[in-house]
Structures are given as C-alpha cells and as structure tokens.
Design a protein around this motif. Sequence first.
Motif, PDB file in Angstrom:
ATOM      1  N   GLY A 125       0.803  -1.217   0.000  1.00 14.65           N
ATOM      2  CA  GLY A 125       0.000   0.000   0.000  1.00 14.65           C
ATOM      3  C   GLY A 125       0.835   1.264   0.000  1.00 14.65           C
ATOM      4  O   GLY A 125       0.301   2.373  -0.003  1.00 14.65           O
ATOM      5  N   HIS A 126       2.169   1.112  -0.020  1.00 21.05           N
ATOM      6  CA  HIS A 126       3.105   2.236   0.014  1.00 21.05           C
ATOM      7  C   HIS A 126       4.225   1.996  -0.999  1.00 21.05           C
ATOM      8  O   HIS A 126       4.561   0.851  -1.316  1.00 21.05           O
ATOM      9  CB  HIS A 126       3.745   2.385   1.393  1.00 21.05           C
ATOM     10  CG  HIS A 126       2.785   2.512   2.523  1.00 21.05           C
ATOM     11  ND1 HIS A 126       2.125   1.440   3.068  1.00 21.05           N
ATOM     12  CD2 HIS A 126       2.384   3.608   3.224  1.00 21.05           C
ATOM     13  CE1 HIS A 126       1.349   1.855   4.061  1.00 21.05           C
ATOM     14  NE2 HIS A 126       1.486   3.153   4.181  1.00 21.05           N
ATOM     15  N   GLY A 127       4.840   3.086  -1.445  1.00 14.63           N
ATOM     16  CA  GLY A 127       6.004   2.962  -2.315  1.00 14.63           C
ATOM     17  C   GLY A 127       5.730   2.088  -3.522  1.00 14.63           C
ATOM     18  O   GLY A 127       4.757   2.278  -4.250  1.00 14.63           O
ATOM     19  N   TYR A 144      -5.515   6.452   3.018  1.00 18.46           N
ATOM     20  CA  TYR A 144      -5.605   5.026   3.355  1.00 18.46           C
ATOM     21  C   TYR A 144      -7.049   4.549   3.247  1.00 18.46           C
ATOM     22  O   TYR A 144      -7.981   5.226   3.695  1.00 18.46           O
ATOM     23  CB  TYR A 144      -5.161   4.783   4.802  1.00 18.46           C
ATOM     24  CG  TYR A 144      -3.684   4.762   5.052  1.00 18.46           C
ATOM     25  CD1 TYR A 144      -2.749   4.946   4.041  1.00 18.46           C
ATOM     26  CD2 TYR A 144      -3.204   4.548   6.336  1.00 18.46           C
ATOM     27  CE1 TYR A 144      -1.401   4.928   4.299  1.00 18.46           C
ATOM     28  CE2 TYR A 144      -1.846   4.519   6.608  1.00 18.46           C
ATOM     29  CZ  TYR A 144      -0.946   4.712   5.581  1.00 18.46           C
ATOM     30  OH  TYR A 144       0.406   4.706   5.845  1.00 18.46           O
ATOM     31  N   SER A 145      -7.200   3.363   2.694  1.00 15.99           N
ATOM     32  CA  SER A 145      -8.495   2.696   2.728  1.00 15.99           C
ATOM     33  C   SER A 145      -8.815   2.254   4.155  1.00 15.99           C
ATOM     34  O   SER A 145      -7.950   2.239   5.036  1.00 15.99           O
ATOM     35  CB  SER A 145      -8.478   1.469   1.813  1.00 15.99           C
ATOM     36  OG  SER A 145      -7.636   0.462   2.363  1.00 15.99           O
ATOM     37  N   PHE A 146     -10.071   1.877   4.372  1.00 19.47           N
ATOM     38  CA  PHE A 146     -10.461   1.355   5.684  1.00 19.47           C
ATOM     39  C   PHE A 146      -9.608   0.153   6.059  1.00 19.47           C
ATOM     40  O   PHE A 146      -9.155   0.031   7.205  1.00 19.47           O
ATOM     41  CB  PHE A 146     -11.942   0.973   5.676  1.00 19.47           C
ATOM     42  CG  PHE A 146     -12.416   0.358   6.961  1.00 19.47           C
ATOM     43  CD1 PHE A 146     -12.793   1.148   8.024  1.00 19.47           C
ATOM     44  CD2 PHE A 146     -12.478  -1.020   7.106  1.00 19.47           C
ATOM     45  CE1 PHE A 146     -13.215   0.584   9.229  1.00 19.47           C
ATOM     46  CE2 PHE A 146     -12.899  -1.605   8.296  1.00 19.47           C
ATOM     47  CZ  PHE A 146     -13.274  -0.794   9.362  1.00 19.47           C
ATOM     48  N   ALA A 147      -9.361  -0.743   5.096  1.00 17.23           N
ATOM     49  CA  ALA A 147      -8.591  -1.954   5.387  1.00 17.23           C
ATOM     50  C   ALA A 147      -7.165  -1.610   5.797  1.00 17.23           C
ATOM     51  O   ALA A 147      -6.640  -2.126   6.790  1.00 17.23           O
ATOM     52  CB  ALA A 147      -8.595  -2.888   4.178  1.00 17.23           C
ATOM     53  N   LEU A 148      -6.509  -0.727   5.049  1.00 15.54           N
ATOM     54  CA  LEU A 148      -5.128  -0.377   5.365  1.00 15.54           C
ATOM     55  C   LEU A 148      -5.046   0.390   6.687  1.00 15.54           C
ATOM     56  O   LEU A 148      -4.180   0.118   7.526  1.00 15.54           O
ATOM     57  CB  LEU A 148      -4.516   0.449   4.234  1.00 15.54           C
ATOM     58  CG  LEU A 148      -3.066   0.894   4.425  1.00 15.54           C
ATOM     59  CD1 LEU A 148      -2.155  -0.280   4.721  1.00 15.54           C
ATOM     60  CD2 LEU A 148      -2.571   1.660   3.201  1.00 15.54           C
ATOM     61  N   ALA A 149      -5.954   1.353   6.894  1.00 17.25           N
ATOM     62  CA  ALA A 149      -5.948   2.114   8.134  1.00 17.25           C
ATOM     63  C   ALA A 149      -6.192   1.218   9.343  1.00 17.25           C
ATOM     64  O   ALA A 149      -5.665   1.473  10.430  1.00 17.25           O
ATOM     65  CB  ALA A 149      -7.012   3.221   8.073  1.00 17.25           C
ATOM     66  N   LYS A 182      -1.066   1.895  -4.013  1.00 17.04           N
ATOM     67  CA  LYS A 182      -0.949   2.864  -2.929  1.00 17.04           C
ATOM     68  C   LYS A 182      -2.286   3.062  -2.216  1.00 17.04           C
ATOM     69  O   LYS A 182      -3.323   3.271  -2.850  1.00 17.04           O
ATOM     70  CB  LYS A 182      -0.434   4.199  -3.459  1.00 17.04           C
ATOM     71  CG  LYS A 182       1.043   4.179  -3.816  1.00 17.04           C
ATOM     72  CD  LYS A 182       1.546   5.551  -4.225  1.00 17.04           C
ATOM     73  CE  LYS A 182       3.048   5.509  -4.522  1.00 17.04           C
ATOM     74  NZ  LYS A 182       3.556   6.833  -4.919  1.00 17.04           N
ATOM     75  N   GLY A 183      -2.215   2.987  -0.893  1.00 17.75           N
ATOM     76  CA  GLY A 183      -3.392   3.225  -0.074  1.00 17.75           C
ATOM     77  C   GLY A 183      -4.309   2.040   0.091  1.00 17.75           C
ATOM     78  O   GLY A 183      -5.342   2.160   0.767  1.00 17.75           O
ATOM     79  N   GLN A 184      -3.953   0.875  -0.480  1.00 18.66           N
ATOM     80  CA  GLN A 184      -4.859  -0.268  -0.479  1.00 18.66           C
ATOM     81  C   GLN A 184      -4.153  -1.549  -0.038  1.00 18.66           C
ATOM     82  O   GLN A 184      -2.977  -1.756  -0.327  1.00 18.66           O
ATOM     83  CB  GLN A 184      -5.428  -0.508  -1.888  1.00 18.66           C
ATOM     84  CG  GLN A 184      -6.190   0.656  -2.476  1.00 18.66           C
ATOM     85  CD  GLN A 184      -7.567   0.819  -1.874  1.00 18.66           C
ATOM     86  OE1 GLN A 184      -8.072  -0.067  -1.188  1.00 18.66           O
ATOM     87  NE2 GLN A 184      -8.187   1.963  -2.110  1.00 18.66           N
ATOM     88  N   ILE A 185      -4.894  -2.385   0.670  1.00 20.90           N
ATOM     89  CA  ILE A 185      -4.529  -3.789   0.872  1.00 20.90           C
ATOM     90  C   ILE A 185      -5.793  -4.610   0.648  1.00 20.90           C
ATOM     91  O   ILE A 185      -6.891  -4.061   0.564  1.00 20.90           O
ATOM     92  CB  ILE A 185      -3.947  -4.061   2.276  1.00 20.90           C
ATOM     93  CG1 ILE A 185      -4.955  -3.696   3.380  1.00 20.90           C
ATOM     94  CG2 ILE A 185      -2.639  -3.314   2.469  1.00 20.90           C
ATOM     95  CD1 ILE A 185      -4.490  -4.077   4.777  1.00 20.90           C
ATOM     96  N   ASP A 186      -5.652  -5.909   0.554  1.00 24.35           N
ATOM     97  CA  ASP A 186      -6.808  -6.753   0.243  1.00 24.35           C
ATOM     98  C   ASP A 186      -7.671  -7.033   1.460  1.00 24.35           C
ATOM     99  O   ASP A 186      -8.887  -7.144   1.357  1.00 24.35           O
ATOM    100  CB  ASP A 186      -6.341  -8.082  -0.375  1.00 24.35           C
ATOM    101  CG  ASP A 186      -5.658  -7.887  -1.709  1.00 24.35           C
ATOM    102  OD1 ASP A 186      -6.016  -6.931  -2.417  1.00 24.35           O
ATOM    103  OD2 ASP A 186      -4.753  -8.678  -2.033  1.00 24.35           O
ATOM    104  N   HIS A 187      -7.050  -7.154   2.625  1.00 25.04           N
ATOM    105  CA  HIS A 187      -7.804  -7.492   3.827  1.00 25.04           C
ATOM    106  C   HIS A 187      -6.961  -7.200   5.054  1.00 25.04           C
ATOM    107  O   HIS A 187      -5.718  -7.164   4.987  1.00 25.04           O
ATOM    108  CB  HIS A 187      -8.217  -8.969   3.822  1.00 25.04           C
ATOM    109  CG  HIS A 187      -7.057  -9.922   3.717  1.00 25.04           C
ATOM    110  ND1 HIS A 187      -6.322 -10.339   4.813  1.00 25.04           N
ATOM    111  CD2 HIS A 187      -6.484 -10.512   2.635  1.00 25.04           C
ATOM    112  CE1 HIS A 187      -5.359 -11.153   4.408  1.00 25.04           C
ATOM    113  NE2 HIS A 187      -5.418 -11.279   3.101  1.00 25.04           N
ATOM    114  N   VAL A 188      -7.597  -6.958   6.174  1.00 27.86           N
ATOM    115  CA  VAL A 188      -6.893  -6.737   7.432  1.00 27.86           C
ATOM    116  C   VAL A 188      -6.170  -8.024   7.831  1.00 27.86           C
ATOM    117  O   VAL A 188      -6.748  -9.105   7.810  1.00 27.86           O
ATOM    118  CB  VAL A 188      -7.873  -6.302   8.536  1.00 27.86           C
ATOM    119  CG1 VAL A 188      -7.142  -6.149   9.870  1.00 27.86           C
ATOM    120  CG2 VAL A 188      -8.560  -4.993   8.158  1.00 27.86           C
TER     121      VAL A 188
END
Length: 326
Positions: A115-117, A240-245, A122-128
Amino acid sequence: MLTAMSKIFLFLWLSPLLLVAVLAAAIAFGGPGQPAPMASIGDPFKGVDTSDLPVLQRIAARDTTPLAFRSYLPAQPRGSVVLVHGSSASSQSMHVLAKALSDAGYATYALDMRGHGASGTKGQIDHVGQLEDDVEDFMRVLQPVRPATLIGFSAGGGFVLRFAADARQRLFDNYLLLSPFISQDAPTYRPNSGGWVSVGLPRLVGLSLLNAAGVHALDQLPVTRFALNDYGMTHLTPAYSFALASNFRPQRDWRANIQAATMPMALVAGSDDEAFHADRFEKLFADAGRPIEVTLLPGVGHIGLTLDSGAVAAVAATLNRLNRKP
C-alpha cells in the motif's frame, strides 16, 4: 387519523429504513477532508542526501504481489533489522536511520509496506491481516541473520506493536518502537496527530459497523488523508483505505495488544514530538501492565527521530542494549 397502535407499527417499520439511510449517508458522504500541508513533517526531508540510496529489491508475497525493500548490508553483520516506515511514507524515508544502523553493524532492510512505495497499490490492501502475512513472507524468503529486530516509526511503530502481539512474534528476537501511534483513544494521542491526519469519522464508524456484521465489500473506501505538500501528494501515499488504516496500527484493544507482546521491547521518542505526547509513553506501557525501557531525546521532534544524527545514534544504542551488545 392514525391510532396510537398504528403509529407504533409505522415507527417500527420505518426505524430500520432510517438507520440504513443514516448508515449509507455516513459512508457515502462522511469521508476524510484534505488537511493543509504540515511543514514539520515534509520539510525536513528536503535536506536529505539520497544519492547513495540503495536500489529497490523485491520478493513475492504469498499472493504473488511483489513487495519492495532496500538493503543496507555491512561486511560482517552482528544481527539484522527490518525497518517499517511511518504513515504515507516508503523505505526511502528510512534512509538516514538505515545507514546508521548498518554502520553500527546490523544488516538492515527497509520495507515498502504493502500500500506504500512500490509494494502493491498505494493506499490499499486486500484485507486486514495482510501486512502481518507480508512481514512473515519477507522473513521466510530473506532469513535475516539473528538476532533480528523489527523496528517501526510512528504508524509503523504501531504496526510493529501489533506484530509483537501476534502469534508469529518469535520471528523476531526483539522489537523497537520509535514514537509509535498507539490509538486515538490513548493518552499519548494529540488530536489529528498534531494536524498530520484527517479522519473521516462518520465513514469509519459506518464501515466498522458493516465489518462487525461481516460485510467487507466497501473496505477499500478511503477513511484517512495526510497533510502532504505537493511533492508528497505525487510521490507518497495520500490516503488510506479502511482496510489499510485498520491494519497499519495496533489492535483496537491496544492494552491487550501491549500485554500480549512478550518479547524484549524498547521505545525511543523525541521530547518535542508534534504528533504524540512523548512524555506519556512510559506511563502508558506501565499502566497496561508491560513496563518497557523508554528513552526520550531532548529537543528532538517527530521526524527528527529518524533524521537527526544524535537521534539515530541513540536508536542504534538502544538496539545494542536490546541485543545486549556494547
């Protein structure tokens, strides 16, 4: 005219619809605003020499996504360090600290967290929970020399605390937190992290309720934005998305998180930190039932903790104490 009983039935029928409408409005229109650039965060990096910045390397995560990192390798390492950057940033922001730790004899790896670099979108992941999996994958592939230390700065320090409480905590021999974000409910928190972050609270609450009900379809919506300058808006991660945050921080029950972290741990912060109340870290950990060594550096601000020559030397000295080395 409606009878009293009819009014009751109408109210009972309309109430769920009203609740759904309020929830939908909170999620749709309750996102974060854009805070004004925070000079004390962005400006110090303008004077950093990156002419000797190592090239990015990559490993494949378990979902095949390439995860980027930079290596700082001394000739005869006395141990290893995995560095986790702060919110919005990337491995490049850890360059000064990484060089100092390598000069101190540690094989140092600065990560671009997913989610970085150059790691993922950027700003995203698939799941917590995906960030913990990524760190495990990195350790499995690289197998850094022991003793191994996981070090995190700011939001990255919060994530390191999260990992230190995970079932996989023994992947590292010890943990070092650099002015970590603990929680918006913790006594160390300054409102909006001193102006660094804008949180879309209505959307955050709405998505939390959906998650509690097992609904994750909207977890990619942004819930936080950062106080970046023009350079940062282009080159860093602005939101950040909700998942990433939700993942790049300690667990929601941060006290239980602290108590579950059983490996050796220490903390370093600057006394002039703009984002957090640094003088409250020691009591916070003690009150949570997990006293740790806390070092406060006089006259050092939030970003100075990773850039100031005296501060990075103090971080290296704390790392030596964790590893019981002179």
